[in-house]
Write an enzyme that holds these catalytic residues in place. Structure first.
Site, PDB file in Angstrom:
ATOM      1  N   THR A 134      -9.351  89.236 -59.978  1.00 52.82           N
ATOM      2  CA  THR A 134     -10.416  88.748 -59.099  1.00 52.82           C
ATOM      3  C   THR A 134     -10.717  89.713 -57.961  1.00 52.82           C
ATOM      4  O   THR A 134      -9.819  90.456 -57.524  1.00 52.82           O
ATOM      5  CB  THR A 134      -9.983  87.385 -58.522  1.00 52.82           C
ATOM      6  N   ASP A 135     -11.927  89.641 -57.430  1.00 51.35           N
ATOM      7  CA  ASP A 135     -12.266  90.453 -56.253  1.00 51.35           C
ATOM      8  C   ASP A 135     -11.590  89.926 -54.989  1.00 51.35           C
ATOM      9  O   ASP A 135     -11.564  90.609 -53.961  1.00 51.35           O
ATOM     10  CB  ASP A 135     -13.794  90.514 -56.062  1.00 51.35           C
ATOM     11  N   GLU A 136     -11.013  88.694 -55.069  1.00 54.30           N
ATOM     12  CA  GLU A 136     -10.415  88.116 -53.860  1.00 54.30           C
ATOM     13  C   GLU A 136      -9.199  88.904 -53.382  1.00 54.30           C
ATOM     14  O   GLU A 136      -8.775  88.751 -52.235  1.00 54.30           O
ATOM     15  CB  GLU A 136     -10.005  86.659 -54.106  1.00 54.30           C
ATOM     16  N   TYR A 159      -3.472  81.985 -53.490  1.00 58.51           N
ATOM     17  CA  TYR A 159      -4.051  82.338 -54.797  1.00 58.51           C
ATOM     18  C   TYR A 159      -4.286  83.838 -54.893  1.00 58.51           C
ATOM     19  O   TYR A 159      -3.825  84.503 -55.823  1.00 58.51           O
ATOM     20  CB  TYR A 159      -5.379  81.587 -55.016  1.00 58.51           C
ATOM     21  N   LYS A 163      -2.521  86.713 -57.257  1.00 57.71           N
ATOM     22  CA  LYS A 163      -3.264  87.571 -58.198  1.00 57.71           C
ATOM     23  C   LYS A 163      -3.017  89.044 -57.849  1.00 57.71           C
ATOM     24  O   LYS A 163      -2.883  89.887 -58.738  1.00 57.71           O
ATOM     25  CB  LYS A 163      -4.761  87.256 -58.159  1.00 57.71           C
TER      26      LYS A 163
HETATM   27  P1  NAD Z   1      -9.282  78.090 -65.122  1.00 60.26           P
HETATM   28  O1  NAD Z   1      -8.456  77.464 -64.040  1.00 60.26           O
HETATM   29  O2  NAD Z   1     -10.547  77.441 -65.524  1.00 60.26           O
HETATM   30  O3  NAD Z   1      -8.412  78.262 -66.436  1.00 60.26           O
HETATM   31  C1  NAD Z   1      -7.065  78.668 -66.401  1.00 60.26           C
HETATM   32  C2  NAD Z   1      -6.459  78.365 -67.770  1.00 60.26           C
HETATM   33  O4  NAD Z   1      -5.094  78.840 -67.771  1.00 60.26           O
HETATM   34  C3  NAD Z   1      -6.403  76.874 -68.105  1.00 60.26           C
HETATM   35  O5  NAD Z   1      -6.851  76.641 -69.430  1.00 60.26           O
HETATM   36  C4  NAD Z   1      -4.928  76.524 -67.964  1.00 60.26           C
HETATM   37  O6  NAD Z   1      -4.514  75.459 -68.824  1.00 60.26           O
HETATM   38  C5  NAD Z   1      -4.276  77.842 -68.343  1.00 60.26           C
HETATM   39  N1  NAD Z   1      -2.923  77.988 -67.791  1.00 60.26           N
HETATM   40  C6  NAD Z   1      -2.524  77.743 -66.512  1.00 60.26           C
HETATM   41  N2  NAD Z   1      -1.203  77.966 -66.394  1.00 60.26           N
HETATM   42  C7  NAD Z   1      -0.759  78.384 -67.604  1.00 60.26           C
HETATM   43  C8  NAD Z   1       0.497  78.791 -68.106  1.00 60.26           C
HETATM   44  N3  NAD Z   1       1.602  78.784 -67.329  1.00 60.26           N
HETATM   45  N4  NAD Z   1       0.611  79.164 -69.407  1.00 60.26           N
HETATM   46  C9  NAD Z   1      -0.496  79.159 -70.218  1.00 60.26           C
HETATM   47  N5  NAD Z   1      -1.710  78.765 -69.805  1.00 60.26           N
HETATM   48  C10 NAD Z   1      -1.846  78.392 -68.507  1.00 60.26           C
HETATM   49  O7  NAD Z   1      -9.541  79.578 -64.620  1.00 60.26           O
HETATM   50  P2  NAD Z   1     -10.818  80.518 -64.834  1.00 60.26           P
HETATM   51  O8  NAD Z   1     -11.785  80.265 -63.748  1.00 60.26           O
HETATM   52  O9  NAD Z   1     -11.222  80.448 -66.243  1.00 60.26           O
HETATM   53  O10 NAD Z   1     -10.152  81.946 -64.537  1.00 60.26           O
HETATM   54  C11 NAD Z   1      -9.503  82.657 -65.581  1.00 60.26           C
HETATM   55  C12 NAD Z   1      -8.933  83.942 -65.008  1.00 60.26           C
HETATM   56  O11 NAD Z   1      -9.989  84.725 -64.448  1.00 60.26           O
HETATM   57  C13 NAD Z   1      -7.930  83.733 -63.881  1.00 60.26           C
HETATM   58  O12 NAD Z   1      -6.902  84.666 -64.036  1.00 60.26           O
HETATM   59  C14 NAD Z   1      -8.733  84.007 -62.605  1.00 60.26           C
HETATM   60  O13 NAD Z   1      -7.903  84.507 -61.590  1.00 60.26           O
HETATM   61  C15 NAD Z   1      -9.705  85.056 -63.103  1.00 60.26           C
HETATM   62  N6  NAD Z   1     -10.995  85.108 -62.392  1.00 60.26           N
HETATM   63  C16 NAD Z   1     -11.743  83.976 -62.217  1.00 60.26           C
HETATM   64  C17 NAD Z   1     -12.992  84.056 -61.606  1.00 60.26           C
HETATM   65  C18 NAD Z   1     -13.864  82.836 -61.406  1.00 60.26           C
HETATM   66  O14 NAD Z   1     -14.895  82.926 -60.741  1.00 60.26           O
HETATM   67  N7  NAD Z   1     -13.531  81.689 -61.972  1.00 60.26           N
HETATM   68  C19 NAD Z   1     -13.460  85.287 -61.147  1.00 60.26           C
HETATM   69  C20 NAD Z   1     -12.660  86.423 -61.330  1.00 60.26           C
HETATM   70  C21 NAD Z   1     -11.440  86.315 -61.965  1.00 60.26           C
HETATM   71  O1  DAU Z   2     -14.319  85.707 -56.325  1.00 56.47           O
HETATM   72  C1  DAU Z   2     -13.695  85.285 -57.506  1.00 56.47           C
HETATM   73  C2  DAU Z   2     -13.038  83.945 -57.271  1.00 56.47           C
HETATM   74  O2  DAU Z   2     -14.092  82.993 -57.202  1.00 56.47           O
HETATM   75  C3  DAU Z   2     -12.039  83.566 -58.360  1.00 56.47           C
HETATM   76  O3  DAU Z   2     -10.956  84.454 -58.324  1.00 56.47           O
HETATM   77  C4  DAU Z   2     -11.527  82.142 -58.160  1.00 56.47           C
HETATM   78  O4  DAU Z   2     -10.698  81.769 -59.256  1.00 56.47           O
HETATM   79  C5  DAU Z   2     -12.720  81.214 -58.100  1.00 56.47           C
HETATM   80  O5  DAU Z   2     -12.268  79.898 -57.824  1.00 56.47           O
HETATM   81  C6  DAU Z   2     -13.684  81.664 -57.002  1.00 56.47           C
HETATM   82  O6  DAU Z   2     -13.092  81.520 -55.684  1.00 56.47           O
HETATM   83  P1  DAU Z   2     -13.925  80.910 -54.453  1.00 56.47           P
HETATM   84  O7  DAU Z   2     -12.973  80.372 -53.479  1.00 56.47           O
HETATM   85  O8  DAU Z   2     -14.939  81.875 -53.969  1.00 56.47           O
HETATM   86  O9  DAU Z   2     -14.702  79.725 -55.251  1.00 56.47           O
HETATM   87  P2  DAU Z   2     -14.995  78.193 -54.898  1.00 56.47           P
HETATM   88  O10 DAU Z   2     -15.935  77.716 -55.952  1.00 56.47           O
HETATM   89  O11 DAU Z   2     -13.764  77.420 -54.642  1.00 56.47           O
HETATM   90  O12 DAU Z   2     -15.797  78.324 -53.539  1.00 56.47           O
HETATM   91  C7  DAU Z   2     -16.981  79.104 -53.431  1.00 56.47           C
HETATM   92  C8  DAU Z   2     -17.440  79.068 -51.981  1.00 56.47           C
HETATM   93  O13 DAU Z   2     -17.884  77.743 -51.690  1.00 56.47           O
HETATM   94  C9  DAU Z   2     -16.326  79.350 -50.986  1.00 56.47           C
HETATM   95  O14 DAU Z   2     -16.869  80.075 -49.894  1.00 56.47           O
HETATM   96  C10 DAU Z   2     -15.868  77.969 -50.528  1.00 56.47           C
HETATM   97  C11 DAU Z   2     -17.131  77.150 -50.614  1.00 56.47           C
HETATM   98  N1  DAU Z   2     -16.944  75.713 -50.980  1.00 56.47           N
HETATM   99  C12 DAU Z   2     -16.206  75.402 -52.067  1.00 56.47           C
HETATM  100  C13 DAU Z   2     -16.029  74.086 -52.448  1.00 56.47           C
HETATM  101  C14 DAU Z   2     -15.193  73.727 -53.651  1.00 56.47           C
HETATM  102  C15 DAU Z   2     -17.585  74.733 -50.223  1.00 56.47           C
HETATM  103  O15 DAU Z   2     -18.279  75.023 -49.225  1.00 56.47           O
HETATM  104  N2  DAU Z   2     -17.410  73.430 -50.601  1.00 56.47           N
HETATM  105  C16 DAU Z   2     -16.642  73.058 -51.672  1.00 56.47           C
HETATM  106  O16 DAU Z   2     -16.492  71.835 -51.941  1.00 56.47           O
END
Ligand code: NAD
Ligand code: DAU
Length: 355
Positions: A134-136, A159, A163
């Protein structure tokens, strides 16, 4: 190509496996997923029944070293795409332990099993381990500038710190053992199958149900949004063309303030639901207590993947957001299936304390 995909029952993993089956005829996938609250076994039932020879689901934990060693031995994977993680920042604030266990210890166990297989395997020259991150990990930007691959790590939440730890492990395995790991750091994804604890699906569902729309702080935090299928295409590109030991930043270049995203969703849903004027959904917006350590702005410089590997996103934010809203409307069964007791408990805990 035979792939091990971890976390393939989650949001991005599901979309990635669907992309593989759309674009890579002949590729095989084993999906290893523990099915935590975020994993939904229904996501890929159609793929499972249409491609029993090319797709297999294994319920299991990436921390389970014995399971991993056996899987590598029997399946002889040519690549790993590692998504499995705890992924929600707010949950990491309430309970960091699971994030340390899954994201750091789990990634370590997976790297160890993959390394042991790779060291003893005749497939060595072709093997690749794609660590999806992630970019975080880069922390927070001010109003100017972008995250580059060379930006120092500065994570703000448990988190992002977990990562960051897993990224460092993947890079260390490359430097120490020559292990063929490649890392991607991507911005915020949106699209079908995203669990409604994250901003966009949470708002879609709350608008539909006329529930309060909780915007953290002043709503001016900025995120760089990327349609999930564009992320999946980028991952396929890195898997096939990326250089071992390298990092590739992936982003949509679509910066938006949270409040603007919420207002846009309100207008998209108002058009569908016939709301306007006094009934407009924007009346539901509530500014609530901010997230501790809330990063102000994320923005990705994706020059490297664009210029070296030729990837560019194919979707613009407004069109793909409308498509995402349609998907949630058309898949009410899916929405209901993830409204578990655990989900409702989370909503009560997080939002009661912020109100
Ligand atoms: P998600 O939470 O939707 O899915 C995570 C999956 O991992 C789930 O299916 C869960 O059951 C599985 N899991 C959790 N713990 C496990 C374990 N111990 N063993 C096997 N499986 C397990 O997450 P996502 O949003 O699909 O993100 C996937 C990946 O991409 C993560 O590594 C996250 O850090 C990264 N990522 C997410 C975003 C985003 O915007 N969602 C952006 C950049 C990177
Ligand atoms: O940047 C990549 C990341 O993006 C991933 O690594 C994470 O897995 C993914 O969850 C996401 O992180 P964020 O914290 O940016 O996403 P989230 O959807 O939780 O929140 C997006 C923005 O919205 C953040 O600034 C917090 C705000 N927010 C979020 C929720 C859930 C609100 O204002 N209200 C809310 O209820």
């Amino acid at each position: 190509m035979k792939l091990l995909v971890t976390g393939g029952a989650g949001f991005i993993g599901t979309n990635f496996i669907r992309t593989v089956f759309d674009k890579k005829p002949g590729w095989e996938v084993v999906n290893l997923d523990l099915l935590t609250y975020a994993g939904n076994p229904r996501n890929l039932l159609d793929i499972e029944s249409e491609h029993p020879d090319r797709y297999r689901f294994v319920q299991g934990d990436i921390k389970d070293s014995e399971l991993l060693h056996n899987l590598f031995k029997t399946e002889k994977f040519e690549a790993v795409v590692h998504f499995a993680a705890e992924s929600h920042v707010d949950r990491s604030i309430y309970g960091p332990g699971a994030f340390i266990e899954t994201n750091i210890v789990g990634t370590y166990q997976l790297l160890e099993a993959a390394r042991s297989y790779w060291e003893s395997s005749s497939e060595r020259p072709n093997f690749k381990f794609l660590h999806v991150s992630t970019d975080e990990v880069y922390g927070s930007l001010g109003p100017e500038g972008y995250f580059k691959e060379t930006t120092p790590y500065d994570p703000s939440s448990p988190y992002s710190a977990s990562k960051a730890g897993s990224d460092h492990l993947a890079k260390a395995y490359y430097r120490t053992y020559g292990f063929p790991a490649v890392i991607t750091n991507c911005s915020n994804n949106y699209g079908p199958y995203q669990f409604p604890e994250k901003l966009i699906p949470l708002m879609i569902l709350n608008i539909q149900e006329e529930k309060p729309l909780p915007v953290y702080g002043d709503g001016k935090n900025v995120r760089d949004w990327l349609f999930v299928r564009d992320h999946c295409d980028a991952l396929l590109t890195v898997l096939t063309e990326g250089q071992n030991g390298e990092t590739y930043n992936i982003g949509g270049g679509e910066e938006m303030r949270n409040i603007d995203v919420v207002n846009l969703l309100c207008s998209l849903l108002d058009a569908k639901l016939g709301r306007q004027g006094e009934t407009s959904s924007s009346r539901l917006i509530h500014f609530v207590k901010d997230r501790p350590g809330h990063d102000r702005r994320y923005a990705i410089d994706s020059t490297k993947i664009r210029s070296e590997l030729g990837w560019t996103p194919q979707h613009d934010f407004k069109t793909a957001l409308a498509k995402t809203v349609d998907w949630y409307f058309e898949n009410q069964d899916w929405v209901e299936s993830i409204r578990t007791g655990e989900y409702l408990k989370w909503i009560d805990q997080n939002y009661d304390e912020r109100a």
